[in-house]
Design a protein around this motif. Structure first.
Motif, mmCIF file in Angstrom:
data_model
loop_
_atom_site.group_PDB
_atom_site.id
_atom_site.type_symbol
_atom_site.label_atom_id
_atom_site.label_comp_id
_atom_site.label_asym_id
_atom_site.label_seq_id
_atom_site.Cartn_x
_atom_site.Cartn_y
_atom_site.Cartn_z
ATOM 1 N N TRP A 61 0.799 -1.220 0.000
ATOM 2 C CA TRP A 61 0.000 0.000 0.000
ATOM 3 C C TRP A 61 0.835 1.276 0.000
ATOM 4 O O TRP A 61 0.336 2.342 -0.385
ATOM 5 N N SER A 62 2.084 1.220 0.383
ATOM 6 C CA SER A 62 2.901 2.433 0.411
ATOM 7 C C SER A 62 3.166 2.982 -0.991
ATOM 8 O O SER A 62 3.428 4.167 -1.162
ATOM 9 N N ALA A 63 3.087 2.137 -2.000
ATOM 10 C CA ALA A 63 3.343 2.563 -3.374
ATOM 11 C C ALA A 63 2.064 2.909 -4.132
ATOM 12 O O ALA A 63 2.111 3.262 -5.307
ATOM 13 N N LYS A 64 0.919 2.856 -3.495
ATOM 14 C CA LYS A 64 -0.362 3.093 -4.171
ATOM 15 C C LYS A 64 -0.825 4.534 -3.979
ATOM 16 O O LYS A 64 -0.569 5.158 -2.960
ATOM 17 N N GLU A 65 -1.517 5.036 -5.005
ATOM 18 C CA GLU A 65 -2.140 6.347 -4.927
ATOM 19 C C GLU A 65 -3.604 6.196 -5.319
ATOM 20 O O GLU A 65 -3.934 5.468 -6.246
ATOM 21 N N PHE A 66 -4.461 6.900 -4.624
ATOM 22 C CA PHE A 66 -5.883 6.879 -4.923
ATOM 23 C C PHE A 66 -6.217 8.062 -5.825
ATOM 24 O O PHE A 66 -5.702 9.157 -5.640
ATOM 25 N N GLU A 67 -7.079 7.820 -6.800
ATOM 26 C CA GLU A 67 -7.566 8.888 -7.664
ATOM 27 C C GLU A 67 -9.041 9.105 -7.373
ATOM 28 O O GLU A 67 -9.811 8.156 -7.287
ATOM 29 N N PHE A 68 -9.424 10.361 -7.224
ATOM 30 C CA PHE A 68 -10.820 10.695 -7.000
ATOM 31 C C PHE A 68 -11.335 11.466 -8.208
ATOM 32 O O PHE A 68 -10.611 12.253 -8.816
ATOM 33 N N GLY A 69 -12.565 11.223 -8.553
ATOM 34 C CA GLY A 69 -13.138 11.895 -9.709
ATOM 35 C C GLY A 69 -14.548 12.363 -9.424
ATOM 36 O O GLY A 69 -15.150 12.032 -8.397
ATOM 37 N N PRO A 70 -15.081 13.160 -10.340
ATOM 38 C CA PRO A 70 -16.442 13.686 -10.145
ATOM 39 C C PRO A 70 -17.487 12.582 -10.274
ATOM 40 O O PRO A 70 -17.283 11.566 -10.932
ATOM 41 N N ARG A 123 -21.420 16.407 -8.349
ATOM 42 C CA ARG A 123 -20.444 16.568 -7.267
ATOM 43 C C ARG A 123 -19.029 16.363 -7.811
ATOM 44 O O ARG A 123 -18.812 15.565 -8.711
ATOM 45 N N GLU A 124 -18.086 17.051 -7.244
ATOM 46 C CA GLU A 124 -16.699 16.903 -7.686
ATOM 47 C C GLU A 124 -15.879 16.135 -6.655
ATOM 48 O O GLU A 124 -16.066 16.295 -5.458
ATOM 49 N N ASN A 125 -14.970 15.343 -7.161
ATOM 50 C CA ASN A 125 -14.007 14.614 -6.325
ATOM 51 C C ASN A 125 -14.644 13.847 -5.167
ATOM 52 O O ASN A 125 -14.188 13.919 -4.047
ATOM 53 N N ILE A 126 -15.693 13.149 -5.474
ATOM 54 C CA ILE A 126 -16.371 12.374 -4.428
ATOM 55 C C ILE A 126 -16.093 10.878 -4.569
ATOM 56 O O ILE A 126 -15.898 10.194 -3.578
ATOM 57 N N VAL A 127 -16.040 10.370 -5.772
ATOM 58 C CA VAL A 127 -15.948 8.938 -6.007
ATOM 59 C C VAL A 127 -14.494 8.527 -6.237
ATOM 60 O O VAL A 127 -13.749 9.201 -6.946
ATOM 61 N N LEU A 128 -14.143 7.399 -5.671
ATOM 62 C CA LEU A 128 -12.825 6.829 -5.878
ATOM 63 C C LEU A 128 -12.783 6.309 -7.317
ATOM 64 O O LEU A 128 -13.558 5.445 -7.708
ATOM 65 N N GLY A 129 -11.858 6.867 -8.086
ATOM 66 C CA GLY A 129 -11.780 6.500 -9.495
ATOM 67 C C GLY A 129 -10.928 5.273 -9.757
ATOM 68 O O GLY A 129 -11.131 4.552 -10.702
ATOM 69 N N GLY A 130 -9.964 4.996 -8.935
ATOM 70 C CA GLY A 130 -9.113 3.842 -9.148
ATOM 71 C C GLY A 130 -7.805 3.961 -8.404
ATOM 72 O O GLY A 130 -7.544 4.956 -7.745
ATOM 73 N N LEU A 131 -7.011 2.936 -8.521
ATOM 74 C CA LEU A 131 -5.696 2.905 -7.900
ATOM 75 C C LEU A 131 -4.629 3.022 -8.965
ATOM 76 O O LEU A 131 -4.763 2.483 -10.046
ATOM 77 N N CYS A 132 -3.571 3.687 -8.635
ATOM 78 C CA CYS A 132 -2.415 3.780 -9.544
ATOM 79 C C CYS A 132 -1.285 2.970 -8.983
ATOM 80 O O CYS A 132 -1.109 2.848 -7.834
#
Length: 77
Positions: free
Chosen positions: A55-64, A68-77
């Motif tokens: 998990w230390s290498a993961k980033e979460f992306e949030f999208g509209p 609403r803006e930036n509410i839903v988790l869009g995916g992992l990078c």
């Protein structure tokens, strides 16, 4: 606890007789329980290190979402 001192820090003088004098066999259940507990704790520690590494290498992306803006988790990078 045993009354006989076992010289673990001096392997050159540690002999089986030390174990018999310390009556370690009378404590076998306690020794086994401590060993099993230590083994389980080590497995947990290894698992936690693996989880942290993953998990230390993961980033979460949030999208509209909808209006609403930036509410839903869009995916992992």
């Amino acid at each position: 606890k045993t009354a006989h001192r076992i010289p673990f820090d001096q392997p050159e003088v540690f002999i089986i007789e030390d174990l018999t004098k310390a009556k370690v066999l009378d404590l076998i259940e306690d020794v086994e329980e401590i060993g099993e507990s230590a083994e389980k704790q080590k497995k947990i520690e290894i698992s936690l290190l693996e989880i942290n590494e993953f998990w230390s290498a993961k980033e979460f992306e949030f999208g509209p979402w909808g209006k609403r803006e930036n509410i839903v988790l869009g995916g992992l990078c």
